[in-house]
Enzyme design. Structure first.
Site, PDB file in Angstrom:
ATOM      1  N   LYS A 118       0.863  -1.187   0.000  1.00 26.21           N
ATOM      2  CA  LYS A 118       0.000   0.000   0.000  1.00 26.21           C
ATOM      3  C   LYS A 118       0.899   1.237   0.000  1.00 26.21           C
ATOM      4  O   LYS A 118       1.902   1.285   0.723  1.00 26.21           O
ATOM      5  CB  LYS A 118      -0.883  -0.024   1.242  1.00 26.21           C
ATOM      6  N   SER A 152      -9.954  -0.579   7.087  1.00 22.57           N
ATOM      7  CA  SER A 152      -9.328  -0.430   5.766  1.00 22.57           C
ATOM      8  C   SER A 152      -8.573  -1.643   5.250  1.00 22.57           C
ATOM      9  O   SER A 152      -8.162  -1.657   4.095  1.00 22.57           O
ATOM     10  CB  SER A 152      -8.390   0.777   5.761  1.00 22.57           C
ATOM     11  N   SER A 207      -9.715   1.689   2.849  1.00 21.18           N
ATOM     12  CA  SER A 207      -8.825   2.426   1.984  1.00 21.18           C
ATOM     13  C   SER A 207      -7.768   1.575   1.277  1.00 21.18           C
ATOM     14  O   SER A 207      -7.188   2.033   0.293  1.00 21.18           O
ATOM     15  CB  SER A 207      -8.130   3.519   2.792  1.00 21.18           C
TER      16      SER A 207
END
Lengths: 95, 495
Positions: free
Chosen positions: B82, B181, B157
């Site tokens: 990420k 997330s 997210s």
């Protein structure tokens, strides 16, 4: 409690933001919705409840305070928008 | 296209370490899939094809040794990160214009541990800007599609991480979870996601959103893979004072210790299972997985987490407050975007921040500034922190009656792109089942439990446990996984 466009503009200043005027109006409307929803918390009587600011339960682990030179000045200045090779440069602060 | 490798991370690392496949072949098979699917999925912000290939060739030159599996447990395994985790010499954007050109000079601790374990990094994947969002639509650069249905969101997210793993572009990914997330995108994309206990994994090098809630965790195809990845990234780090100095169990080895669920008490919170709040697809699949658990010897116990209805409000106050403080560092001086036109310092700060940050980030910074401001602090921030205590106590009470808690990860399957972007509050409410866990600092595993009969989209079940009992969550997830049908390849990219 209602948040006016002026209140939102003041908060934007405190947060060092500068949204366009129409965005400030939109944010004020949205804050009213969001904060209305947050009023829900007032249904709960929390008197005497100790606030929980972090889930950490362990004690801080100490270590020796040793000076390490991990990065060069060049690396640390490498992402700055403006430098003179030695320092970060910002717009003039004093006349 | 070269041969496509679709095994799990645990399987491929065994084949790599045994010399059955070369690292370059495995990396190339991932790159081929990226070439094929990226035009429609758009999971990557930065690809590192050349570095990955050159690392692979170098590894192939020396080859695996008999000790490889022990000393380099991820030797040659391609992974994605990420884009909120700093990577030395590799652009780290947080999906924000603010950091579009930011190249850190250090690796996040979790990233160093992956590199030391021999992993090959394929690139940095998309997310909501600074991890603020539930759909990855808040990225400044691109939206990411759900590999199961290309006009649906992958969740957020960590949407890029979930989409990349689901599409087998990399064998696993790291995500971060502040209010769901990791778990929510894992559920939407039909993969496994583990949010560790607060303090289990070092946050050093994780660009902070809400420091008392953020955790890094594995996003994988199987529970066994999650166990392996957690084993590698967990453990004390002197660079993060909130990271606990607790031994790290051998999670993968512990999986073998439980073959069924006999004696296990599963708490089912009425607040998570009420029929009105759940899509039929979600309710059916989750109920079915509970029936499987009972057949395997578990006892389901009705419990209550009575403060659940207050979690979203408490969360958005706490998280926004912490965000307003954390994101004050982006001042256009040391790194990040600077507005060059400004006449003075204050104007430079204000313009740089408003041009560099997207709308949701500015909304949360302002909300956080407001709830922390003089006169409102007690009414909002302190109140939310007190409710946070009540939410944590709910869990402590519940774990007197049960060993783990199960419930749906989300009220619905993946929603359509653009469906919830107009109303921030509606988007916040999608996190209703995931948020309380972060407030309490506890671990949670999101497990795919099948496809919804109507939507054809994946459904996720959450298994929640007491602090630092990831071992138990992984064991339970591992047993359940073996008695549930394995998902096929995602339908949106099936060829």
């Amino acid at each position: 409690m209602s948040i006016s466009t002026d209140d939102a503009a003041k908060v934007a200043g405190l947060a060092r933001l500068n949204p366009a005027p129409e965005k400030i109006t939109q944010f004020a409307d949205q804050f009213n919705d969001i904060l209305d929803y947050m009023q829900k918390l007032n249904e709960l009587d929390t008197s005497g409840i100790e606030p929980l600011y972090t889930p950490v339960t362990h004690e801080t682990v100490f270590r020796d305070d040793e000076v390490l030179k991990e990065y060069s000045r060049e690396e640390l200045l490498g992402n700055a928008p403006e430098t003179d090779g030695n320092y970060f440069i910002v717009p003039r602060i004093v006349g | 296209m070269s041969e496509s490798y679709l095994p799990t991370m645990t399987e491929i690392r065994g084949r790599l370490a045994a010399g059955e496949v070369r690292v370059e072949q495995v990396v190339r098979s991932c790159l081929d899939r990226m070439d094929a699917f990226e035009p429609s999925v758009r999971a990557f912000i930065t690809r590192t094809d050349e570095q990955a290939l050159s690392q692979a060739r170098e590894m192939d030159r020396s080859g695996p040794t008999p000790e490889t599996l022990t000393t380099k447990p991820l030797w040659g395994v391609p992974l994605t990160l990420k884009d909120v985790l700093t990577t030395r010499g590799l652009r780290t954007t947080c999906a924000s214009r603010m950091l579009a050109d930011f190249t850190p000079c250090f690796d996040a601790e979790a990233v160093s541990r992956l590199r030391n374990a021999g992993a090959v990094i394929l690139g940095k994947v998309n997310m909501d800007e600074f991890a603020m969002g539930s759909s990855t639509e808040n990225s400044a650069f691109q939206t990411t599609a759900n590999p199961w249905k290309l006009d649906a969101v992958p969740g957020g997210s960590s949407g890029g991480s979930a989409a990349a793993v689901a599409a087998r572009m990399g064998f696993a990914a790291l995500g971060t979870d502040t209010g769901g997330s990791i778990r929510q995108p894992a559920a939407f994309c039909g993969i496994v996601g583990l949010k560790p206990s607060y303090g289990r994994v070092s946050r050093y090098g994780l660009v902070a959103y809400a420091s008392s809630l953020d955790q890094i965790g594995p996003m994988t195809l199987t529970v066994e893979d999650a166990a392996l990845l957690l084993r590698i990234i967990a453990g004390h780090d002197p660079k993060d004072s909130t990271c606990a100095d607790q031994p790290v169990p051998d999670y993968p080895a512990l999986l073998a210790q439980r073959s069924d669920l006999s004696g296990l008490r599963i708490g089912m919170p009425q607040e998570f299972w009420s029929k009105e709040g759940l899509d039929l697809d979600v309710a059916e699949r989750c109920a079915q997985s509970m029936a499987v658990a009972e057949k395997l010897g578990a006892t389901c116990v009705p419990i209550s987490l009575p403060h659940t209805p207050y979690a979203v409000a408490a969360y958005y106050i706490v998280a926004s407050a912490e965000a307003s403080s954390n994101l004050a560092r982006f001042d256009g001086v040391r790194y990040g975007y600077r507005d060059k036109e400004a006449a003075n310092l204050i104007e430079m700060y204000r313009n740089s921040r408003s041009k560099g940050f997207g709308e949701e980030v500015q909304r949360r910074i302002m909300l956080g500034t407001y709830v922390l401001s003089s006169g409102y602090y007690d009414a909002y921030y302190k109140k939310a922190a007190q409710v946070r205590r009540l939410i944590q106590q709910d869990f402590h009470q519940a774990f007197k009656q049960c060993d783990v808690i199960c419930g749906p990860v989300t009220p619905t399957t993946a929603f359509g792109m653009g469906e919830k972007t107009a109303d921030p509050l509606q988007m916040y409410l999608t996190d209703i089942f995931t948020i309380s866990l972060n407030l309490a600092g506890l671990p949670g595993l999101s497990l795919p439990v099948g496809l919804g009969e109507r939507s054809g989209l994946p459904v996720g079940l959450q298994i929640l446990g007491p602090a630092f009992r990831e071992d138990l969550l992984l064991q339970v997830g591992h047993v359940l996984e073996h008695h549930l049908p394995r998902l096929p390849l995602p339908t949106g990219i099936a060829q």
